[in-house]
Design an enzyme around this catalytic site. Sequence first.
Site, mmCIF file in Angstrom:
data_model
loop_
_atom_site.group_PDB
_atom_site.id
_atom_site.type_symbol
_atom_site.label_atom_id
_atom_site.label_comp_id
_atom_site.label_asym_id
_atom_site.label_seq_id
_atom_site.Cartn_x
_atom_site.Cartn_y
_atom_site.Cartn_z
ATOM 1 N N SER A 87 12.011 11.006 6.058
ATOM 2 C CA SER A 87 13.149 11.856 6.375
ATOM 3 C C SER A 87 12.773 12.854 7.418
ATOM 4 C CB SER A 87 13.567 12.496 5.185
ATOM 5 O OG SER A 87 12.702 13.627 4.590
ATOM 6 N N LYS A 101 10.896 20.814 11.030
ATOM 7 C CA LYS A 101 11.760 20.238 10.446
ATOM 8 C C LYS A 101 12.984 21.238 9.842
ATOM 9 C CE LYS A 101 12.188 16.705 6.493
ATOM 10 N NZ LYS A 101 11.499 15.904 5.568
ATOM 11 N N SER A 116 7.909 11.187 3.474
ATOM 12 C CA SER A 116 8.946 11.564 4.504
ATOM 13 C C SER A 116 8.121 12.021 5.639
ATOM 14 C CB SER A 116 9.819 12.577 3.886
ATOM 15 O OG SER A 116 10.927 12.091 3.313
#
Lengths: 506, 519
Positions: B159, B84, B183
């Site tokens: 996310s 990420k 997330s």
Amino acid sequence: MGPDDPLELDGRPAPGRAEISEAGVTLDGWEAVVGLEVHCELKTATKLFCGCRNSFGDEPNTNICPVCLGLPGSLPVLNAAAVEMAMRIGTALNCDIRPSSFHRKNYFYPDMPKDYQISQYDEPINVGGWLDLPDGSRVGIVRAHIEEDTGKTTHLGASGRIHGASSSLVDYNRAGVPLVEIVSEPDIRSAEQARAYAAELRGILVATGASDGRMEEGSMRVDANVSVRRVGSDRLGTRCEVKNLNSLRSLGRAIEYEMRRQVDILASGGSVAQETRHFDEVKGMTVAMRSKEEAFDYRYFPEPDLVPLAPDDSWRTRVAASLGEMPAARRARLVELAANASSGPHLEASLSNQVATVVDLGLDDLVVAAISAGIDPSLALARAANEAAANAEAASGLDPSAFATLLGMEAGGKLSATQAKAVLAEMLAHGGDPETIARAKGFEALGDDELARAVREAVSANPAEWERYQAGEEKLAQFFVGQVMKATRGRADGKAVVAELGRLRG
Amino acid sequence: MSAMGQAGQPASASAIAESVRAGSTSARSVVEAHLAAIDREDPSLHAFLTVLADDARAGADHVDELVSRGEDPGPLAGVPVALKDNLCTRGVPTTCGSRILEGWLPPYDATVVRRLRAAGALIVGKTNLDEFAMGSSTENSAFGPTLNPHDRSRVPGGSSGGSAAAVASGMVPLALGSDTGGSIRQPAAFCGVVGMKPTYGTVSRYGLIAFASSLDQIGPFATSVVDAALLFDVISGHDPHDSTSLDRPGSRLAEANCPDSAQSVEGLRVGLVRELMDGTDDPVAQMLAKAADALSAAGASVEEVSIPELRYALCAYYLIAPAEASSNLARYDGVRYGLRVDAEDLTSMNSATRAAGFGPEVKRRIMLGTYALSAGYYEAYYGKAQRVRTVIADAFAAAYQRLDALVGATAPTTAFSMGAKVEDPLSMYLSDVCTVASNLAGHPAISVPFGTDEAGMPVGVQVLAPALGEAVMLRVASALERASASLPGIPAAGRASTGRASTGDPAPGRAPGQVGEPA
């Protein structure tokens, strides 16, 4: 410091100087109420939350890393050495050492890499102590907590301040340096007492080994909260916080100025506005920086990146045990030692200033060694507080036994006072033992026999003067001293010559 | 691990590592196959913000060299991993999906990145995310949204949507995300992969760009529970750079707690949490019922429980997380790095930079958080939210007095359509209603794919456990994973286009209704 500053005279206002405010209002019947906030940089090897060097005066932005630059993703890790130094300070100030935690103090400023400062807020490590001043007064300590320092900004352009600067440079070497902020109770009542507090606190910080206490370099920074009130009132007036106090002298001047300013306002029926004021060293006055309404909302909240701090009993005990004597105790010890060794029943008052100087400069060992070797305390203190103190840095490295030997030579008449001072100066400048230096300088004093012979020769060469001396004309003793000095090329000790003359006179 | 994926490559992380360590597959061929998959898939998914093809190839060659010298490159030898883009990578853009970090190259690697490299993993790229991890759909990225590999008109969740989509489409077998309020787990559920949020403190946050420091935790995405555990084993452990990092005994969860035994949950007491089922869409509720049946069938004692305090979790979360974010994001002021919009004085420069650099959701949360911490409001908002947090932790503790693990939905719905909630922040926030409580308590939780809705979109079932209860959590998750094999399959998604079939792939052709019935 100069004679025109009334505060320089033994801490007492100069006699005859009127205590009149600027507007002509008398300060009689008013008193200052002052609390001091002292920021002290800790002398740790590394910073508070990272392994960067904690070092003053290095090339800008060389002692930096992701943590003290607050780069995205970096996290703080608490430096145990800083905690221990804070505990030393707290112990020396008679504080409770408590479980504590860290908060974030949020405000935007370019010298603060994260735009928040990690500080202790409602749970400081040191709580509730006191500091006794040499005059016998006691100032309460509210707290002494740990926080991180900011970087240092240099504003280029005419003003030298951020407003109106053409550009600004930031050095982050100082960012993350450990600080302890020591907050006093508002127990201070005068500029002199504030100076005495700051001086005594500085001595304690140095004695704990936590700081070098250099106000000029910013390793000790003082802010003063000042209000005034009628003597006898127990209410607190509206206070102003005065910043930018870079010396004990500035501290005293700023409080005096602020006191007069506030008395003028109150005496003419006005009210003091709560605000932060900046001390202008050149003009000798304080100027408003920001009002209470403009004060920041720091939005404190617990720092989630650090865990609570709870020094255990054994750590606290270890710190307390490792703490050396504080200045007050050291002064008391020297005074007692000197009094016991003195021929007189009590120590002369003038010696207490010398004791304070000796302790302040950390030259205790010299005096102790000399007195222990049988030197008269007044001589030991005088040489330490005057001649040695003139080169304090070298003096702190001086071998106490060499110092005692030198003073022994002086006391025993082997060196005159002038010669002894010259030898000491040489010892401080280049080291070496006093006997060798004295010999090299040709200072070796006469032996008793040689001295007696020189005196007899001077007497027989000047029969008329001798007759007048014998008849009681005492000032002729100095004539004979001069003759003997001339004959021995200054190797004789004046006092010994006078003694010998007396003996011959019978 | 016999199943083979792209171009005859082993598909699962475990199988790749095993094969590379044994010298039967070269890391270079593994990485080439996955880079090819990225070339093929990513233009239509936008899971990646940066692809590190050269780095990955060089890393692969190094792994192959170690193998040829008879040395062990580590437990993730030759396994491609995506990160990420809020995990710092030295010299490689790390954007947080934000314009504000434009041009910034971190001078250091996050601890997890160092651990991955040391374990022989190959970092193939940085994945898309909601800006500063604030969002539940990956639509808040300044660089455009990521699409759901199962239906490109839908969001992948967020996310960590880029990491979830990258794993679901077979572009990488493993990825790391961060989970502040769900997330990792919510996008895992939306994309039909395994996503795990470990116990707070088990994985170092050093180098994870903070959103809400007391809630953030890095965790794995994988195609199977055992692969997630394998990745967790590599990234977890004490880190002296993170004061909140725990000193967890180094047990190998992957080997110990993901056994192939059907009886692994025998005797475990599992609670089906009413508050993590109420209000969920029908397909999700149906799958939860089947999951409960499956666990019973596998020998666990399953009972329905109510933890009413969980109803307050979302409110507390949306005060605490923005409050911490408002402070964490203060440093993006244009002074030192990233974007700077020049203006006549310092304050104007700060404002102009932040106005231009942050997107609307980030600004909304900074304002919320600043307000919650302000003098006069602190006690009513932040202070109270922190007390709710304690209440929730206590409520969980009470439940764990008599239960080993809890089960509930990961999200109330399956993946929703792009744009459906962008204009309605509150409905977007509700997407996190089932996941935030674990972050507030600091507990581990995992989302396991478990069937689909009528449109074929994956459903995720969430397993929760007490702090450091990863072992029991993984046992329950493995049991659900095995049971899910008999469900009508997770749709082809990227797999059809890559021709990929992995371990843990559902057995095709089972009809609904057969699911959950005891064998």
